[in-house]
Write an enzyme that holds these catalytic residues in place. Structure first.
Site, short mmCIF file in Angstrom:
data_model
loop_
_atom_site.label_atom_id
_atom_site.label_comp_id
_atom_site.label_asym_id
_atom_site.label_seq_id
_atom_site.Cartn_x
_atom_site.Cartn_y
_atom_site.Cartn_z
N ARG A 256 102.04 -26.01 17.78
CA ARG A 256 101.95 -25.49 19.15
C ARG A 256 100.47 -25.45 19.50
O ARG A 256 99.73 -24.69 18.88
CB ARG A 256 102.57 -24.08 19.16
CG ARG A 256 102.98 -23.56 20.50
CD ARG A 256 103.35 -22.09 20.40
NE ARG A 256 102.19 -21.30 20.07
CZ ARG A 256 102.22 -20.12 19.44
NH1 ARG A 256 103.34 -19.59 19.08
NH2 ARG A 256 101.09 -19.46 19.19
N HIS A 260 101.68 -18.70 22.51
CA HIS A 260 103.13 -18.64 22.69
C HIS A 260 103.49 -18.78 24.17
O HIS A 260 104.36 -19.55 24.55
CB HIS A 260 103.65 -17.31 22.14
CG HIS A 260 105.08 -17.06 22.45
ND1 HIS A 260 106.10 -17.83 21.92
CD2 HIS A 260 105.67 -16.14 23.26
CE1 HIS A 260 107.26 -17.39 22.39
NE2 HIS A 260 107.02 -16.37 23.20
N TYR A 268 95.38 -15.46 16.60
CA TYR A 268 95.86 -15.31 15.23
C TYR A 268 95.96 -16.66 14.50
O TYR A 268 96.24 -16.71 13.32
CB TYR A 268 97.25 -14.62 15.25
CG TYR A 268 98.15 -15.20 16.31
CD1 TYR A 268 98.87 -16.37 16.07
CD2 TYR A 268 98.24 -14.63 17.58
CE1 TYR A 268 99.64 -16.94 17.05
CE2 TYR A 268 99.02 -15.20 18.57
CZ TYR A 268 99.72 -16.35 18.30
OH TYR A 268 100.48 -16.93 19.27
#
Ligand SMILES: Cc1ncc(C[n+]2csc(CCOP(=O)(O)OP(=O)(O)O)c2C)c(N)n1
Length: 337
Positions: A256, A260, A268
């Site tokens: 990715r 998100h 992170y």
């Protein structure tokens, strides 16, 4: 690079050695570039405050969604999730419908109740996504069961992320599809993180595809940054399904390349990991391979990019000019009549 780097199951770098036709390769390219540009514009619109709700993009997942969906035919069913913009584009969803959905306009699948990728169409064979992860799988397996019972020979292709494989529906759906030998294909889009949860905190098997053996079905591990590899693996799975040979589990490994959602900076994710995978950007990589093969002259590429930009401009204008739902419309479909 992640220990899950599946370069061993990529297609040869030279497109001329993969066996793919120029027509199919250019089709893959056009859908991947369209998918990327639709999402890049969505990010701009989101930052300008012109979209409502959260924005989840699939930047880094285009080779998986486009490469897989391109193996489906009319009458087949796809059940994409929040990384499925490429599936939507291949199945014929127009950018204007995407933006109108993001802007919560009337006349969209969600009717303005939600601003995410809840876009479905029975005529295009696309299930509108159910937000609860895993909940798309039983209806998709149901479509495969219906195909078998009616002898239609259509295929159902569903998607989920590495995180969603921890959900019970995953097990129930794969087991049922295997036992009943259904024309079902499940693609795990392993993009390393489930929100902020890294894969090593999500599962302890080497590869998620290893689970296929436990269900008694074929499993294929594929480089999810390589559109040709995904396309060819899915072609084999679709052929098996149509021949009545049952389901396939495919794990496509990619990364990715954004947070998100657009509200998430992905702090992170270790910087070196992101940098390593950014060098494997599926759209850029595919363009490089096309150019190397001499299949995508610079002028053709520029012409296509300009036409996509024009299409996107018109789509945004169209969406912004479409009406918001009337108050009474927003309650339709919420409660039983
Ligand atoms: C049952 C359920 N739990 C939690 C969520 C909230 N949620 C939405 S997407 C997501 C991360 C999913 O990760 P993954 O399945 O790996 O897919 P990715 O977003 O990485 O593509 C979470 C936790 C949800 N929608 N449904």
């Amino acid at each position: 690079m992640s220990p899950l780097d599946p370069s061993a199951v990529s297609s040869p770098d030279r497109l001329t050695e993969t066996g793919i036709s120029i027509e199919d390769a250019l089709k893959l390219y056009r859908y991947m570039r369209l998918t990327r540009e639709v999402e890049k514009r969505a990010i701009n619109l989101y930052r300008q405050g012109r979209l409502l709700g959260a924005l989840y993009t699939a930047i880094g997942n285009e080779a998986v969604s486009v490469g897989s969906a391109m193996t489906l035919e009319d009458g087949d069913v796809a059940a994409p999730l929040h990384r499925g913009m490429g599936v939507q584009m291949v199945r014929g969803t127009k950018p204007a419908e995407v933006y109108a959905t993001y802007m919560a306009r009337s006349g969209t699948s969600a009717g303005g109740k939600d601003g995410s990728l809840h876009i479905g169409s029975t005529s295009r064979g696309v299930f509108s996504l159910i937000s609860h992860l895993g909940a798309m799988l039983p209806p998709a397996v149901g479509a495969a069961l219906a195909s078998k019972i009616t002898g239609r020979k259509s295929v159902a292709m569903a998607y989920l992320g590495d995180g969603a494989t921890s959900i019970g529906d995953f097990h129930e759906s794969l087991n049922f599809a295997a036992v009943r030998l259904l024309p079902f294909i499940l693609i795990i889009e392993n993009n390393q993180f489930a929100y902020s949860t890294p894969h090593e905190a999500q599962f302890s098997c080497q590869n998620l595809v290893d689970r296929a053996k436990g269900y008694g079905m074929p499993g294929e591990l594929v480089d999810g940054t390589d559109a040709v590899a995904v396309y060819q693996v899915c072609q084999r799975a679709v052929a098996r399904a149509r021949e009545g040979k049952g389901p396939t589990l495919i794990e496509a490994v990619t990364m990715r390349l954004r947070g998100h959602s657009e509200a998430d900076q992905a702090d992170y994710v270790p910087q070196e990991l992101m940098e390593a995978w950014s060098g494997k950007d599926p759209v850029d990589e595919f363009e490089r391979r096309l150019a190397e093969a001499g299949w995508l002259p610079e002028a053709t590429k520029a012409e296509y990019e300009a036409s996509v930009a024009r299409e996107i401009d018109a789509a945004v204008e169209d969406a912004e000019n479409s009406p918001m739902p009337l108050p009474e419309e927003t309650l339709r479909g919420v409660y039983a009549d």
